[in-house]
Design a protein around this motif. Structure first.
Motif, PDB file in Angstrom:
ATOM      1  N   GLY A  48       0.752  -1.462  -0.255  1.00 49.64           N
ATOM      2  CA  GLY A  48      -0.431  -0.077  -0.120  1.00 49.64           C
ATOM      3  C   GLY A  48       0.805   1.134  -0.287  1.00 49.64           C
ATOM      4  N   HIS A  49       1.949   1.058   0.488  1.00 50.34           N
ATOM      5  CA  HIS A  49       2.742   2.046   1.177  1.00 50.34           C
ATOM      6  C   HIS A  49       3.669   2.951  -0.446  1.00 50.34           C
ATOM      7  CE1 HIS A  49       2.252   2.697   4.742  1.00 50.34           C
ATOM      8  NE2 HIS A  49       2.364   2.095   5.184  1.00 50.34           N
ATOM      9  N   CYS A  50       3.606   1.838  -1.135  1.00 51.40           N
ATOM     10  CA  CYS A  50       4.987   1.904  -2.326  1.00 51.40           C
ATOM     11  C   CYS A  50       3.965   1.962  -3.625  1.00 51.40           C
ATOM     12  CB  CYS A  50       5.381   0.109  -2.314  1.00 51.40           C
ATOM     13  SG  CYS A  50       6.180   1.086  -3.958  1.00 51.40           S
ATOM     14  N   SER A  51       2.778   2.279  -3.405  1.00 50.02           N
ATOM     15  CA  SER A  51       1.958   2.173  -4.715  1.00 50.02           C
ATOM     16  C   SER A  51       1.343   4.049  -4.222  1.00 50.02           C
ATOM     17  CB  SER A  51       0.654   1.174  -3.941  1.00 50.02           C
ATOM     18  OG  SER A  51      -0.228   1.770  -5.759  1.00 50.02           O
ATOM     19  N   VAL A  52       1.167   4.459  -3.107  1.00 44.28           N
ATOM     20  CA  VAL A  52       0.608   5.623  -2.623  1.00 44.28           C
ATOM     21  C   VAL A  52       2.158   6.375  -3.812  1.00 44.28           C
ATOM     22  CG1 VAL A  52       0.000   6.739  -1.204  1.00 44.28           C
ATOM     23  CG2 VAL A  52      -0.800   4.999  -1.536  1.00 44.28           C
ATOM     24  N   PHE A  53       3.128   5.859  -2.744  1.00 40.86           N
ATOM     25  CA  PHE A  53       4.735   6.497  -3.544  1.00 40.86           C
ATOM     26  C   PHE A  53       4.767   6.436  -4.514  1.00 40.86           C
ATOM     27  CE2 PHE A  53       8.611   6.411  -4.694  1.00 40.86           C
ATOM     28  CZ  PHE A  53       9.868   6.768  -4.379  1.00 40.86           C
ATOM     29  N   ASP A  55       2.559   6.045  -6.786  1.00 43.55           N
ATOM     30  CA  ASP A  55       1.649   7.742  -8.225  1.00 43.55           C
ATOM     31  C   ASP A  55       1.220   8.343  -7.522  1.00 43.55           C
ATOM     32  OD1 ASP A  55       0.599   5.043  -8.706  1.00 43.55           O
ATOM     33  OD2 ASP A  55      -1.041   5.040  -6.919  1.00 43.55           O
ATOM     34  N   GLY A  56       2.385   9.339  -6.567  1.00 44.28           N
ATOM     35  CA  GLY A  56       2.690  10.654  -6.119  1.00 44.28           C
ATOM     36  C   GLY A  56       4.461  10.815  -6.723  1.00 44.28           C
TER      37      GLY A  56
END
Length: 97
Positions: A48-53, A55-56
């Protein structure tokens, strides 16, 4: 202060165009950056964290590319404006002599 010489104006316009080319290159470079795909195993603990990173980061790269392209466009517009102004001024001067 005397007006700038034609050589000074030509050099200034050339510098604007060179700067615009550099900004456009940066825009292209940013637009071509791709983040590497990760396997499920690599993402297992932080998916989850990696995906958000990612995408950002992708959004920031796209934004940076657009900003660089806009800066290049503004510099090109300024250079063209200076050239038009200089041509008009020379034309007016020649008509007064």
């Amino acid at each position: 202060m005397p007006p700038p010489t034609p050589e000074t104006i030509t050099a200034a316009v050339a510098a604007l165009r060179d700067d615009a080319a550099a900004w456009l290159t940066a825009a292209i470079d940013l637009s071509l950056v791709r983040l590497p795909p990760l396997t499920v195993a690599e993402l297992s603990a932080v998916a989850g964290h990696c995906s958000v990173f990612m995408d950002g980061a992708t959004a920031l790269l796209a934004s940076g590319s657009l900003a660089c392209a806009a800066t290049a466009n503004a510099l090109q517009t300024a250079a063209a404006g200076y050239e038009r102004d200089e041509a008009a001024a020379v034309h007016r001067l020649r008509q007064t002599w």
